[in-house]
Design a protein around this motif. Structure first.
Motif, PDB file in Angstrom:
ATOM      1  N   ALA A   1       0.822  -1.202   0.000  1.00 16.62           N
ATOM      2  CA  ALA A   1       0.000   0.000   0.000  1.00 16.62           C
ATOM      3  C   ALA A   1       0.861   1.259   0.000  1.00 16.62           C
ATOM      4  O   ALA A   1       0.516   2.242  -0.655  1.00 16.62           O
TER       5      ALA A   1
ATOM      6  N   ILE B   1      -0.196   3.725  -3.114  1.00 17.71           N
ATOM      7  CA  ILE B   1      -0.961   4.956  -2.856  1.00 17.71           C
ATOM      8  C   ILE B   1      -0.308   6.182  -3.480  1.00 17.71           C
ATOM      9  O   ILE B   1      -0.974   6.918  -4.217  1.00 17.71           O
TER      10      ILE B   1
ATOM     11  N   CYS C   1       1.311   8.304   2.793  1.00  9.73           N
ATOM     12  CA  CYS C   1       1.031   7.253   3.771  1.00  9.73           C
ATOM     13  C   CYS C   1       1.501   7.706   5.141  1.00  9.73           C
ATOM     14  O   CYS C   1       2.618   8.190   5.293  1.00  9.73           O
TER      15      CYS C   1
ATOM     16  N   GLN D   1      -4.350   1.933   4.781  1.00  9.89           N
ATOM     17  CA  GLN D   1      -3.326   1.239   4.005  1.00  9.89           C
ATOM     18  C   GLN D   1      -3.576  -0.263   3.990  1.00  9.89           C
ATOM     19  O   GLN D   1      -3.404  -0.913   2.952  1.00  9.89           O
TER      20      GLN D   1
ATOM     21  N   VAL E   1      -6.368  -0.860   1.479  1.00  7.75           N
ATOM     22  CA  VAL E   1      -5.881  -0.759   0.101  1.00  7.75           C
ATOM     23  C   VAL E   1      -5.068  -1.990  -0.278  1.00  7.75           C
ATOM     24  O   VAL E   1      -5.238  -2.561  -1.361  1.00  7.75           O
TER      25      VAL E   1
END
Length: 84
Positions: A20, A24, A34, A64, A67
């Motif tokens: 993640a 991201i 993050c 996170q 995701v």
């Protein structure tokens, strides 16, 4: 045996969070960052998947994980469908 299960879960969690943390910023062209507990400068509201602080948008650890799990679920599903 319980320690082994805990260690396996920790490794899996780190893999998902690492995925993640790469996806991201790439998917958002750097607009989203993050959240890492070691670099947190402002207190974050609890229970949220994301928040905004000092003009920056952050995804929390929970966001996170979400995701990363969705990424691996979609990737695994696509792999299984490609086999059939």
């Amino acid at each position: 045996m319980e320690a082994l299960a805990h260690a396996a879960f920790e490794i899996l969690e780190r893999i998902i969070l690492g995925t993640a943390r790469v996806l991201i910023p790439l998917a958002s062209n750097g607009r989203w960052r993050c959240d890492e507990p070691s670099t947190r400068t402002a207190p974050r509201p609890s229970g949220l998947l994301s928040y905004q602080a000092n003009g920056q948008r952050f995804i929390t650890d929970t966001g996170q994980l979400l995701v990363g799990v969705v990424f691996y679920a979609v990737t695994g599903g696509a792999f299984i469908l490609s086999l059939g």
